[in-house]
Design a protein around this motif. Structure first.
Motif: not given
Length: 156
Positions: A32-48, A50-61
Motif C-alpha cells: 500500500r506504500n508504493y504505486s511503482i511496478s516491479d519491472e520496466v521495459r527499456l527502449g525508445r519512448k515509454g519510461w525512458t 528516449i526518442t532516438d530512432a536507432d533504439l528499439p522500442r521494446k529492447l529489454m525488461t
C-alpha cells in the motif's frame, strides 16, 4: 523489501543525465506504500523518454523479485541491437542476473546508460494522532432599511 533505482548517466561518463528520468522499481509493488511496478521495459519512448530512432522500442525488461534479485531479459536478437552490460555486448536472450552497481547501456557501449542501485527498503509505519479542535461560531446580523445597510448595529 527492496527498491531498485535506474539512474540515467551522461553518455560515456559517470555523471547523471538530467535530460532522462530516474526509474524506480519496488520488489513489493502491491504494498500500500508504493504505486511503482516491479519491472520496466527499456527502449525508445515509454519510461525512458528516449526518442532516438536507432533504439528499439521494446529492447529489454529489467525486473526485481521479492528477494531483491535483479534480472534482465532481452527482447531482440543480438544482430538487432547493441545493448551492453558493464561494457560487454549482451549476446543472449536468456534472462541475466544483474548486480547492484551494474551499468546497463541501451545503445552501444556508452549510450543511454543506466546505473543500477539496489537498496533494502525499510518502511516506517506511521499513525495519525487524533487532534481536538474547538469550533467557534460568529453571528452577523444584516438588515436593509431605506437603502441604508445596517450591519452589527451600525449604518454604513
Amino acid at each position: 523489501m527492496f527498491l531498485l533505482t535506474l539512474t540515467p548517466l551522461e553518455d560515456g561518463s559517470n555523471g547523471v543525465n538530467p535530460m532522462l528520468p530516474v526509474i524506480q522499481l519496488h520488489s513489493h509493488p502491491s504494498s500500500r506504500n508504493y504505486s511503482i511496478s516491479d519491472e520496466v521495459r527499456l527502449g525508445r519512448k515509454g519510461w525512458t523518454k528516449i526518442t532516438d530512432a536507432d533504439l528499439p522500442r521494446k529492447l529489454m525488461t529489467v525486473k526485481i523479485d521479492e528477494g531483491g534479485s535483479i534480472s534482465l531479459t532481452l527482447h531482440k536478437d543480438s544482430k538487432e541491437h547493441s545493448a551492453s552490460l558493464n561494457g560487454a555486448k549482451i549476446e543472449t536472450r536468456e534472462p541475466l542476473s544483474l548486480k547492484d552497481g551494474a551499468i546497463l547501456s541501451l545503445l552501444g557501449c556508452n549510450r543511454y546508460q543506466y546505473r543500477l542501485s539496489l537498496k533494502e527498503d525499510t518502511i516506517v509505519e506511521t499513525s495519525t494522532l487524533p487532534v481536538q479542535v474547538e469550533a467557534t461560531t460568529t453571528t452577523t446580523t444584516t438588515t436593509t432599511t431605506n437603502n441604508l445597510l445596517l450591519r452589527d448595529g451600525k449604518f454604513s
